[in-house]
Motif scaffolding. Structure first.
Motif, PDB file in Angstrom:
ATOM      1  N   SER A  93       0.853  -1.194   0.000  1.00 60.13           N
ATOM      2  CA  SER A  93       0.000   0.000   0.000  1.00 60.13           C
ATOM      3  C   SER A  93       0.889   1.245   0.000  1.00 60.13           C
ATOM      4  O   SER A  93       2.092   1.166   0.246  1.00 60.13           O
ATOM      5  CB  SER A  93      -0.878   0.009   1.251  1.00 60.13           C
ATOM      6  OG  SER A  93      -0.052   0.174   2.390  1.00 60.13           O
ATOM      7  N   VAL A  94       0.247   2.364  -0.243  1.00 60.40           N
ATOM      8  CA  VAL A  94       0.952   3.654  -0.191  1.00 60.40           C
ATOM      9  C   VAL A  94       1.601   3.814   1.189  1.00 60.40           C
ATOM     10  O   VAL A  94       2.781   4.160   1.303  1.00 60.40           O
ATOM     11  CB  VAL A  94      -0.043   4.799  -0.490  1.00 60.40           C
ATOM     12  CG1 VAL A  94       0.522   6.154  -0.091  1.00 60.40           C
ATOM     13  CG2 VAL A  94      -0.431   4.780  -1.970  1.00 60.40           C
ATOM     14  N   ALA A 129      -3.628   6.649   1.656  1.00 61.69           N
ATOM     15  CA  ALA A 129      -2.731   5.775   2.421  1.00 61.69           C
ATOM     16  C   ALA A 129      -2.983   4.286   2.184  1.00 61.69           C
ATOM     17  O   ALA A 129      -2.042   3.495   2.136  1.00 61.69           O
ATOM     18  CB  ALA A 129      -2.836   6.102   3.910  1.00 61.69           C
ATOM     19  N   ASP A 130      -4.250   3.902   2.003  1.00 61.61           N
ATOM     20  CA  ASP A 130      -4.577   2.472   1.879  1.00 61.61           C
ATOM     21  C   ASP A 130      -4.566   1.974   0.441  1.00 61.61           C
ATOM     22  O   ASP A 130      -4.786   0.789   0.195  1.00 61.61           O
ATOM     23  CB  ASP A 130      -5.961   2.199   2.487  1.00 61.61           C
ATOM     24  CG  ASP A 130      -5.957   2.516   3.974  1.00 61.61           C
ATOM     25  OD1 ASP A 130      -4.890   2.344   4.601  1.00 61.61           O
ATOM     26  OD2 ASP A 130      -6.996   2.971   4.494  1.00 61.61           O
ATOM     27  N   ARG A 131      -4.349   2.880  -0.495  1.00 60.14           N
ATOM     28  CA  ARG A 131      -4.412   2.473  -1.906  1.00 60.14           C
ATOM     29  C   ARG A 131      -3.173   1.687  -2.304  1.00 60.14           C
ATOM     30  O   ARG A 131      -2.089   1.820  -1.735  1.00 60.14           O
ATOM     31  CB  ARG A 131      -4.532   3.732  -2.786  1.00 60.14           C
ATOM     32  CG  ARG A 131      -5.878   4.415  -2.675  1.00 60.14           C
ATOM     33  CD  ARG A 131      -6.900   3.859  -3.637  1.00 60.14           C
ATOM     34  NE  ARG A 131      -6.585   4.259  -4.997  1.00 60.14           N
ATOM     35  CZ  ARG A 131      -7.052   5.374  -5.573  1.00 60.14           C
ATOM     36  NH1 ARG A 131      -7.831   6.198  -4.917  1.00 60.14           N
ATOM     37  NH2 ARG A 131      -6.748   5.659  -6.815  1.00 60.14           N
ATOM     38  N   SER A 135      -2.846   1.562  -8.730  1.00 58.88           N
ATOM     39  CA  SER A 135      -4.096   2.290  -8.976  1.00 58.88           C
ATOM     40  C   SER A 135      -3.886   3.804  -8.965  1.00 58.88           C
ATOM     41  O   SER A 135      -4.834   4.571  -9.097  1.00 58.88           O
ATOM     42  CB  SER A 135      -5.129   1.911  -7.913  1.00 58.88           C
ATOM     43  OG  SER A 135      -4.779   2.496  -6.670  1.00 58.88           O
ATOM     44  N   LEU A 136      -2.648   4.244  -8.802  1.00 56.40           N
ATOM     45  CA  LEU A 136      -2.375   5.693  -8.756  1.00 56.40           C
ATOM     46  C   LEU A 136      -1.864   6.192 -10.112  1.00 56.40           C
ATOM     47  O   LEU A 136      -1.248   5.445 -10.869  1.00 56.40           O
ATOM     48  CB  LEU A 136      -1.303   5.990  -7.703  1.00 56.40           C
ATOM     49  CG  LEU A 136      -1.580   5.542  -6.268  1.00 56.40           C
ATOM     50  CD1 LEU A 136      -0.380   5.866  -5.386  1.00 56.40           C
ATOM     51  CD2 LEU A 136      -2.837   6.212  -5.720  1.00 56.40           C
ATOM     52  N   SER A 137      -2.086   7.495 -10.370  1.00 49.63           N
ATOM     53  CA  SER A 137      -1.538   8.112 -11.589  1.00 49.63           C
ATOM     54  C   SER A 137      -0.036   8.319 -11.414  1.00 49.63           C
ATOM     55  O   SER A 137       0.487   8.219 -10.290  1.00 49.63           O
ATOM     56  CB  SER A 137      -2.206   9.466 -11.821  1.00 49.63           C
ATOM     57  OG  SER A 137      -1.770  10.375 -10.834  1.00 49.63           O
ATOM     58  N   GLY A 138       0.646   8.620 -12.499  1.00 54.89           N
ATOM     59  CA  GLY A 138       2.096   8.857 -12.441  1.00 54.89           C
ATOM     60  C   GLY A 138       2.454   9.962 -11.458  1.00 54.89           C
ATOM     61  O   GLY A 138       3.400   9.840 -10.679  1.00 54.89           O
ATOM     62  N   GLY A 139       1.683  11.043 -11.490  1.00 56.46           N
ATOM     63  CA  GLY A 139       1.952  12.170 -10.598  1.00 56.46           C
ATOM     64  C   GLY A 139       1.783  11.763  -9.135  1.00 56.46           C
ATOM     65  O   GLY A 139       2.586  12.143  -8.275  1.00 56.46           O
ATOM     66  N   GLN A 140       0.745  10.967  -8.880  1.00 58.46           N
ATOM     67  CA  GLN A 140       0.502  10.517  -7.495  1.00 58.46           C
ATOM     68  C   GLN A 140       1.612   9.579  -7.033  1.00 58.46           C
ATOM     69  O   GLN A 140       2.062   9.645  -5.891  1.00 58.46           O
ATOM     70  CB  GLN A 140      -0.864   9.824  -7.411  1.00 58.46           C
ATOM     71  CG  GLN A 140      -2.022  10.804  -7.557  1.00 58.46           C
ATOM     72  CD  GLN A 140      -3.354  10.102  -7.737  1.00 58.46           C
ATOM     73  OE1 GLN A 140      -3.415   8.974  -8.237  1.00 58.46           O
ATOM     74  NE2 GLN A 140      -4.430  10.760  -7.337  1.00 58.46           N
ATOM     75  N   GLN A 141       2.069   8.720  -7.958  1.00 59.58           N
ATOM     76  CA  GLN A 141       3.163   7.808  -7.590  1.00 59.58           C
ATOM     77  C   GLN A 141       4.432   8.595  -7.260  1.00 59.58           C
ATOM     78  O   GLN A 141       5.159   8.262  -6.330  1.00 59.58           O
ATOM     79  CB  GLN A 141       3.442   6.823  -8.728  1.00 59.58           C
ATOM     80  CG  GLN A 141       2.305   5.831  -8.906  1.00 59.58           C
ATOM     81  CD  GLN A 141       2.636   4.716  -9.879  1.00 59.58           C
ATOM     82  OE1 GLN A 141       3.775   4.290  -9.985  1.00 59.58           O
ATOM     83  NE2 GLN A 141       1.638   4.244 -10.594  1.00 59.58           N
ATOM     84  N   GLN A 142       4.666   9.667  -8.029  1.00 60.06           N
ATOM     85  CA  GLN A 142       5.859  10.465  -7.751  1.00 60.06           C
ATOM     86  C   GLN A 142       5.733  11.158  -6.389  1.00 60.06           C
ATOM     87  O   GLN A 142       6.718  11.291  -5.656  1.00 60.06           O
ATOM     88  CB  GLN A 142       6.102  11.471  -8.885  1.00 60.06           C
ATOM     89  CG  GLN A 142       7.460  12.125  -8.883  1.00 60.06           C
ATOM     90  CD  GLN A 142       8.617  11.140  -8.830  1.00 60.06           C
ATOM     91  OE1 GLN A 142       8.895  10.542  -7.779  1.00 60.06           O
ATOM     92  NE2 GLN A 142       9.288  10.939  -9.948  1.00 60.06           N
ATOM     93  N   ARG A 143       4.520  11.555  -6.024  1.00 53.06           N
ATOM     94  CA  ARG A 143       4.301  12.146  -4.693  1.00 53.06           C
ATOM     95  C   ARG A 143       4.610  11.133  -3.592  1.00 53.06           C
ATOM     96  O   ARG A 143       5.198  11.473  -2.565  1.00 53.06           O
ATOM     97  CB  ARG A 143       2.845  12.614  -4.542  1.00 53.06           C
ATOM     98  CG  ARG A 143       2.563  13.917  -5.256  1.00 53.06           C
ATOM     99  CD  ARG A 143       1.070  14.223  -5.240  1.00 53.06           C
ATOM    100  NE  ARG A 143       0.765  15.304  -6.146  1.00 53.06           N
ATOM    101  CZ  ARG A 143       0.650  16.580  -5.772  1.00 53.06           C
ATOM    102  NH1 ARG A 143       0.740  16.902  -4.512  1.00 53.06           N
ATOM    103  NH2 ARG A 143       0.415  17.525  -6.666  1.00 53.06           N
TER     104      ARG A 143
END
Ligand code: ADP
Length: 351
Positions: A93-94, A129-131, A135-143
Protein backbone atom coordinates in the motif's frame (compact mmCIF):
# COMPACT_ATOMS: atom_id res chain seq x y z
CA UNK A 1 18.75 17.96 10.02
CA UNK A 2 19.79 19.01 6.55
CA UNK A 3 23.52 18.88 5.89
CA UNK A 4 25.83 20.90 3.69
CA UNK A 5 27.60 18.90 0.99
CA UNK A 6 31.18 19.36 -0.13
CA UNK A 7 32.47 17.65 -3.24
CA UNK A 8 36.24 17.73 -3.18
CA UNK A 9 38.13 16.72 -6.31
CA UNK A 10 35.66 14.00 -7.31
CA UNK A 11 36.41 12.30 -10.63
CA UNK A 12 35.16 9.15 -12.31
CA UNK A 13 36.43 6.92 -15.06
CA UNK A 14 34.43 3.75 -15.74
CA UNK A 15 36.51 0.66 -16.47
CA UNK A 16 38.67 1.06 -19.58
CA UNK A 17 36.79 4.20 -20.51
CA UNK A 18 37.53 7.87 -20.91
CA UNK A 19 36.85 10.01 -17.83
CA UNK A 20 33.17 10.96 -17.47
CA UNK A 21 33.85 13.34 -14.57
CA UNK A 22 37.04 15.40 -14.41
CA UNK A 23 38.15 16.40 -10.89
CA UNK A 24 35.29 18.51 -9.69
CA UNK A 25 34.71 20.76 -6.68
CA UNK A 26 31.38 21.99 -5.39
CA UNK A 27 29.94 23.27 -2.13
CA UNK A 28 26.20 22.98 -1.59
CA UNK A 29 24.69 24.83 1.36
CA UNK A 30 22.41 23.24 3.95
CA UNK A 31 18.79 23.85 2.92
CA UNK A 32 19.65 24.64 -0.69
CA UNK A 33 17.73 23.32 -3.71
CA UNK A 34 20.71 22.73 -5.97
CA UNK A 35 20.59 21.63 -9.62
CA UNK A 36 23.01 19.57 -11.67
CA UNK A 37 21.97 20.56 -15.19
CA UNK A 38 23.39 19.43 -18.50
CA UNK A 39 22.86 17.43 -21.68
CA UNK A 40 22.41 13.68 -21.66
CA UNK A 41 25.68 11.89 -20.98
CA UNK A 42 27.49 14.82 -19.32
CA UNK A 43 27.96 12.93 -16.04
CA UNK A 44 25.12 14.26 -13.84
CA UNK A 45 23.76 10.89 -12.73
CA UNK A 46 27.26 9.56 -12.19
CA UNK A 47 27.93 12.42 -9.76
CA UNK A 48 24.58 11.93 -8.01
CA UNK A 49 25.20 8.21 -7.61
CA UNK A 50 28.64 8.93 -6.14
CA UNK A 51 27.03 11.30 -3.60
CA UNK A 52 24.43 8.61 -2.77
CA UNK A 53 27.16 6.00 -2.28
CA UNK A 54 25.83 3.80 -5.10
CA UNK A 55 29.05 4.29 -7.07
CA UNK A 56 32.66 4.72 -6.02
CA UNK A 57 34.55 7.76 -7.28
CA UNK A 58 37.94 7.25 -8.98
CA UNK A 59 39.37 10.10 -6.87
CA UNK A 60 38.19 12.67 -4.38
CA UNK A 61 36.14 12.91 -1.24
CA UNK A 62 32.57 13.79 -0.24
CA UNK A 63 31.70 15.57 2.99
CA UNK A 64 28.28 15.97 4.65
CA UNK A 65 28.45 18.80 7.21
CA UNK A 66 32.23 18.55 7.18
CA UNK A 67 32.19 14.80 7.90
CA UNK A 68 34.03 12.64 5.34
CA UNK A 69 31.45 10.07 4.19
CA UNK A 70 33.36 8.80 1.12
CA UNK A 71 33.87 5.33 2.58
CA UNK A 72 30.36 4.93 4.04
CA UNK A 73 27.81 2.62 2.40
CA UNK A 74 24.58 4.27 1.12
CA UNK A 75 22.46 3.29 4.12
CA UNK A 76 24.80 5.05 6.53
CA UNK A 77 24.85 8.35 4.62
CA UNK A 78 21.40 9.60 5.65
CA UNK A 79 20.68 10.49 2.04
CA UNK A 80 17.39 9.59 0.35
CA UNK A 81 16.93 9.25 -3.38
CA UNK A 82 13.94 9.85 -5.66
CA UNK A 83 14.16 8.13 -9.05
CA UNK A 84 12.64 8.85 -12.44
CA UNK A 85 10.72 5.56 -12.39
CA UNK A 86 9.56 6.06 -8.73
CA UNK A 87 10.87 2.61 -7.66
CA UNK A 88 7.80 1.90 -5.51
CA UNK A 89 6.68 -1.61 -4.49
CA UNK A 90 3.51 -2.43 -6.42
CA UNK A 91 2.34 -5.10 -3.97
CA UNK A 92 2.45 -2.73 -0.96
CA UNK A 93 0.00 0.00 0.00
CA UNK A 94 0.95 3.65 -0.19
CA UNK A 95 1.34 3.67 3.61
CA UNK A 96 3.67 0.65 3.60
CA UNK A 97 5.76 2.09 0.77
CA UNK A 98 6.34 5.27 2.76
CA UNK A 99 6.92 3.28 5.98
CA UNK A 100 9.55 1.05 4.38
CA UNK A 101 12.67 3.03 5.30
CA UNK A 102 11.34 3.64 8.83
CA UNK A 103 10.69 -0.05 9.43
CA UNK A 104 14.21 -0.79 8.21
CA UNK A 105 15.62 1.25 11.11
CA UNK A 106 13.13 -0.43 13.50
CA UNK A 107 11.28 2.65 14.75
CA UNK A 108 8.38 2.00 17.15
CA UNK A 109 5.05 1.50 15.33
CA UNK A 110 3.53 4.66 16.81
CA UNK A 111 6.39 6.81 15.52
CA UNK A 112 6.20 5.16 12.09
CA UNK A 113 2.51 5.97 11.86
CA UNK A 114 3.10 9.60 12.85
CA UNK A 115 5.97 10.07 10.39
CA UNK A 116 4.18 8.39 7.47
CA UNK A 117 1.03 10.41 8.08
CA UNK A 118 3.02 13.62 8.23
CA UNK A 119 4.94 12.79 5.02
CA UNK A 120 1.72 11.89 3.19
CA UNK A 121 0.13 15.13 4.36
CA UNK A 122 3.15 17.05 3.11
CA UNK A 123 2.72 15.64 -0.41
CA UNK A 124 -1.10 15.94 -0.17
CA UNK A 125 -1.64 12.17 -0.37
CA UNK A 126 -3.04 11.47 3.12
CA UNK A 127 -6.35 10.24 1.65
CA UNK A 128 -4.54 7.59 -0.40
CA UNK A 129 -2.73 5.78 2.42
CA UNK A 130 -4.58 2.47 1.88
CA UNK A 131 -4.41 2.47 -1.91
CA UNK A 132 -2.22 0.13 -3.93
CA UNK A 133 0.47 1.78 -6.06
CA UNK A 134 -0.74 0.54 -9.49
CA UNK A 135 -4.10 2.29 -8.98
CA UNK A 136 -2.38 5.69 -8.76
CA UNK A 137 -1.54 8.11 -11.59
CA UNK A 138 2.10 8.86 -12.44
CA UNK A 139 1.95 12.17 -10.60
CA UNK A 140 0.50 10.52 -7.49
CA UNK A 141 3.16 7.81 -7.59
CA UNK A 142 5.86 10.47 -7.75
CA UNK A 143 4.30 12.15 -4.69
CA UNK A 144 4.46 8.83 -2.81
CA UNK A 145 8.10 8.38 -3.82
CA UNK A 146 8.79 11.86 -2.50
CA UNK A 147 6.96 11.12 0.75
CA UNK A 148 9.00 7.94 1.20
CA UNK A 149 12.24 9.92 0.76
CA UNK A 150 11.19 12.76 3.07
CA UNK A 151 9.77 10.43 5.78
CA UNK A 152 13.23 9.28 6.86
CA UNK A 153 14.27 12.93 7.50
CA UNK A 154 17.31 12.66 5.21
CA UNK A 155 20.29 14.96 5.63
CA UNK A 156 20.40 15.19 1.85
CA UNK A 157 17.65 14.53 -0.69
CA UNK A 158 18.81 13.34 -4.11
CA UNK A 159 16.50 13.57 -7.11
CA UNK A 160 17.39 11.95 -10.45
CA UNK A 161 15.22 13.35 -13.29
CA UNK A 162 12.14 12.88 -11.06
CA UNK A 163 9.65 14.44 -13.49
CA UNK A 164 10.74 12.92 -16.82
CA UNK A 165 7.93 10.38 -16.92
CA UNK A 166 5.14 12.90 -16.37
CA UNK A 167 3.20 14.82 -19.00
CA UNK A 168 3.80 18.56 -19.38
CA UNK A 169 0.93 19.79 -17.20
CA UNK A 170 1.74 17.42 -14.32
CA UNK A 171 5.40 18.37 -14.58
CA UNK A 172 4.55 22.04 -14.03
CA UNK A 173 2.43 21.12 -11.01
CA UNK A 174 5.08 18.83 -9.52
CA UNK A 175 7.83 21.44 -10.02
CA UNK A 176 5.95 23.75 -7.70
CA UNK A 177 5.22 20.94 -5.25
CA UNK A 178 8.85 19.81 -5.01
CA UNK A 179 10.03 23.41 -4.54
CA UNK A 180 7.44 23.95 -1.82
CA UNK A 181 8.32 20.74 0.02
CA UNK A 182 12.08 21.35 -0.15
CA UNK A 183 11.74 24.92 1.08
CA UNK A 184 9.12 24.12 3.75
CA UNK A 185 11.34 21.35 5.15
CA UNK A 186 14.55 23.33 4.53
CA UNK A 187 15.91 20.23 2.76
CA UNK A 188 19.31 20.09 1.16
CA UNK A 189 18.28 18.76 -2.23
CA UNK A 190 20.46 17.90 -5.21
CA UNK A 191 18.36 17.61 -8.32
CA UNK A 192 19.58 16.19 -11.63
CA UNK A 193 17.89 17.24 -14.86
CA UNK A 194 18.55 17.97 -18.54
CA UNK A 195 15.51 20.29 -18.57
CA UNK A 196 16.62 23.90 -18.33
CA UNK A 197 13.10 25.05 -17.48
CA UNK A 198 13.04 22.84 -14.39
CA UNK A 199 16.41 24.16 -13.23
CA UNK A 200 15.64 27.81 -14.02
CA UNK A 201 12.22 27.78 -12.36
CA UNK A 202 13.10 25.79 -9.22
CA UNK A 203 16.79 26.09 -8.46
CA UNK A 204 18.40 28.23 -5.77
CA UNK A 205 21.62 27.57 -7.68
CA UNK A 206 22.61 25.57 -10.72
CA UNK A 207 25.85 23.85 -11.75
CA UNK A 208 25.80 23.55 -15.52
CA UNK A 209 27.84 20.53 -16.65
CA UNK A 210 29.20 19.50 -20.01
CA UNK A 211 31.59 16.62 -20.71
CA UNK A 212 32.24 16.04 -17.01
CA UNK A 213 33.20 19.67 -16.33
CA UNK A 214 31.28 22.45 -14.56
CA UNK A 215 30.87 25.09 -17.23
CA UNK A 216 29.18 27.59 -14.94
CA UNK A 217 27.84 27.85 -11.41
CA UNK A 218 25.33 30.43 -10.28
CA UNK A 219 21.73 31.43 -9.68
CA UNK A 220 19.19 30.84 -12.47
CA UNK A 221 19.13 34.56 -13.29
CA UNK A 222 22.95 34.76 -13.42
CA UNK A 223 23.19 31.76 -15.72
CA UNK A 224 20.50 33.01 -18.05
CA UNK A 225 21.50 36.68 -18.15
CA UNK A 226 25.27 36.31 -17.91
CA UNK A 227 26.32 33.00 -19.49
CA UNK A 228 30.09 32.69 -19.71
CA UNK A 229 30.41 30.88 -23.01
CA UNK A 230 28.54 29.67 -26.08
CA UNK A 231 27.65 26.35 -24.49
CA UNK A 232 26.06 27.96 -21.41
CA UNK A 233 24.28 30.57 -23.53
CA UNK A 234 22.85 28.00 -25.93
CA UNK A 235 21.90 25.46 -23.29
CA UNK A 236 19.86 27.94 -21.27
CA UNK A 237 17.95 29.75 -24.00
CA UNK A 238 17.69 31.18 -27.50
CA UNK A 239 20.82 32.77 -28.95
CA UNK A 240 22.23 35.10 -31.56
CA UNK A 241 26.03 35.09 -31.63
CA UNK A 242 27.49 38.22 -33.22
CA UNK A 243 31.18 38.84 -33.97
CA UNK A 244 32.34 42.28 -32.96
CA UNK A 245 35.28 44.51 -32.20
CA UNK A 246 35.16 46.56 -29.03
CA UNK A 247 35.92 50.24 -28.59
CA UNK A 248 36.00 52.26 -25.43
CA UNK A 249 34.87 55.84 -26.01
CA UNK A 250 34.18 58.46 -23.34
CA UNK A 251 34.07 55.82 -20.64
CA UNK A 252 31.57 53.56 -22.43
CA UNK A 253 32.10 50.24 -24.23
CA UNK A 254 30.84 49.90 -27.78
CA UNK A 255 30.46 46.67 -29.73
CA UNK A 256 31.03 47.35 -33.42
CA UNK A 257 29.16 44.77 -35.51
CA UNK A 258 28.39 44.39 -39.21
CA UNK A 259 24.98 46.03 -38.71
CA UNK A 260 25.67 48.77 -36.22
CA UNK A 261 27.42 50.00 -33.10
CA UNK A 262 25.94 49.08 -29.76
CA UNK A 263 26.72 50.44 -26.33
CA UNK A 264 27.16 47.65 -23.78
CA UNK A 265 26.95 47.90 -19.99
CA UNK A 266 28.15 44.47 -18.94
CA UNK A 267 31.90 44.96 -19.08
CA UNK A 268 34.36 43.52 -21.56
CA UNK A 269 37.23 42.35 -19.35
CA UNK A 270 39.57 44.43 -21.50
CA UNK A 271 38.88 42.37 -24.65
CA UNK A 272 39.25 44.11 -28.00
CA UNK A 273 37.13 41.71 -30.02
CA UNK A 274 34.99 38.63 -29.57
CA UNK A 275 31.46 37.28 -29.73
CA UNK A 276 28.47 38.96 -28.14
CA UNK A 277 25.32 37.11 -27.19
CA UNK A 278 21.99 38.74 -27.92
CA UNK A 279 18.97 36.74 -26.71
CA UNK A 280 16.01 36.70 -29.15
CA UNK A 281 13.76 38.46 -26.64
CA UNK A 282 16.34 41.23 -26.07
CA UNK A 283 15.63 42.68 -29.54
CA UNK A 284 12.55 44.90 -29.49
CA UNK A 285 10.84 47.35 -31.80
CA UNK A 286 12.34 50.84 -31.44
CA UNK A 287 10.18 53.83 -30.58
CA UNK A 288 10.44 56.82 -32.91
CA UNK A 289 12.28 58.78 -30.25
CA UNK A 290 14.96 56.07 -29.69
CA UNK A 291 18.36 56.84 -31.21
CA UNK A 292 20.92 54.75 -29.28
CA UNK A 293 21.44 51.01 -30.00
CA UNK A 294 18.94 51.19 -32.86
CA UNK A 295 19.38 49.37 -36.18
CA UNK A 296 17.32 48.57 -39.23
CA UNK A 297 16.62 45.01 -40.37
CA UNK A 298 14.28 43.41 -42.85
CA UNK A 299 11.53 41.09 -41.64
CA UNK A 300 11.92 37.69 -43.36
CA UNK A 301 9.57 35.21 -41.75
CA UNK A 302 7.89 34.29 -38.50
CA UNK A 303 6.00 31.62 -36.60
CA UNK A 304 2.95 32.61 -34.59
CA UNK A 305 2.88 30.71 -31.28
CA UNK A 306 0.03 32.47 -29.47
CA UNK A 307 1.44 34.49 -26.59
CA UNK A 308 4.67 35.03 -28.52
CA UNK A 309 6.03 34.76 -32.04
CA UNK A 310 9.41 33.65 -33.30
CA UNK A 311 10.61 36.00 -36.01
CA UNK A 312 13.61 36.12 -38.33
CA UNK A 313 15.13 39.37 -39.50
CA UNK A 314 17.92 40.01 -42.00
CA UNK A 315 20.44 42.63 -40.91
CA UNK A 316 22.17 45.14 -43.21
CA UNK A 317 25.19 42.82 -43.49
CA UNK A 318 22.99 39.85 -44.42
CA UNK A 319 22.97 38.09 -41.06
CA UNK A 320 19.85 36.27 -39.89
CA UNK A 321 18.72 37.37 -36.45
CA UNK A 322 16.22 35.42 -34.31
CA UNK A 323 13.77 37.66 -32.47
CA UNK A 324 11.01 36.70 -30.05
CA UNK A 325 8.15 39.18 -29.93
CA UNK A 326 4.58 39.39 -28.74
CA UNK A 327 3.48 41.17 -31.92
CA UNK A 328 3.01 39.28 -35.18
CA UNK A 329 0.48 40.79 -37.58
CA UNK A 330 2.35 44.11 -37.87
CA UNK A 331 5.20 42.44 -39.77
CA UNK A 332 5.19 41.63 -43.46
CA UNK A 333 8.03 40.01 -45.42
CA UNK A 334 10.53 42.43 -46.93
CA UNK A 335 9.47 45.29 -44.67
CA UNK A 336 12.36 47.21 -43.04
CA UNK A 337 11.91 47.63 -39.28
CA UNK A 338 13.68 49.78 -36.70
CA UNK A 339 14.80 47.53 -33.87
CA UNK A 340 16.80 48.17 -30.69
CA UNK A 341 18.85 46.33 -28.11
CA UNK A 342 19.08 47.41 -24.48
CA UNK A 343 22.76 48.03 -23.51
CA UNK A 344 22.30 45.54 -20.63
CA UNK A 345 21.37 42.79 -23.08
CA UNK A 346 24.69 42.51 -24.96
CA UNK A 347 26.87 39.88 -23.27
CA UNK A 348 30.48 39.42 -24.34
CA UNK A 349 31.31 35.71 -24.17
CA UNK A 350 34.62 34.11 -23.20
CA UNK A 351 34.86 32.09 -26.41
P1 ADP B 1 23.88 11.95 -17.51
O1 ADP B 1 23.24 11.62 -16.21
O2 ADP B 1 24.41 13.35 -17.55
O3 ADP B 1 23.02 11.64 -18.69
P2 ADP B 1 25.65 9.73 -16.90
O4 ADP B 1 26.32 10.11 -15.65
O5 ADP B 1 24.53 8.76 -16.82
O6 ADP B 1 25.19 11.05 -17.67
O7 ADP B 1 26.71 9.14 -17.92
C1 ADP B 1 27.92 9.81 -18.24
C2 ADP B 1 28.73 8.97 -19.20
O8 ADP B 1 29.16 7.78 -18.54
C3 ADP B 1 27.96 8.50 -20.43
O9 ADP B 1 28.82 8.55 -21.53
C4 ADP B 1 27.60 7.08 -20.10
O10 ADP B 1 27.48 6.32 -21.27
C5 ADP B 1 28.75 6.63 -19.25
N1 ADP B 1 28.36 5.59 -18.27
C6 ADP B 1 27.37 5.68 -17.35
N2 ADP B 1 27.30 4.55 -16.59
C7 ADP B 1 28.28 3.73 -17.05
C8 ADP B 1 28.75 2.41 -16.68
N3 ADP B 1 28.17 1.73 -15.68
N4 ADP B 1 29.78 1.89 -17.38
C9 ADP B 1 30.37 2.58 -18.37
N5 ADP B 1 30.01 3.81 -18.75
C10 ADP B 1 28.96 4.39 -18.13
Amino acid sequence: MSASVKIDGISKTYKKGTPVLLPLNLEINAGELFFLLGPSGCGKSTLLRIIAGLLEPSEGRIFFDGRDITALPPEQRHAAMVFQNYALWPHLSVFENVAFGLRAVKLPEKEIKAKVTEALQLVRMADFADRRVPSLSGGQQQRVALARAVAVSPQVLLLDEPLSNLDAKLRDEMRMEISRICHERKLTAIYVTHDRREALSMGDRIALLDKGVIQQLGSPVELYRKPRNRFAAGFLGGVNFISCTIENRNGADWAKTGFGEFRMENGTGGKKSGTVLIRPEAVTLAHERDTENVFTAEFVSGTFLGERSELQFKTADGMMLDVTASAYEIFSPGKPCRLKIDPRDLILLED
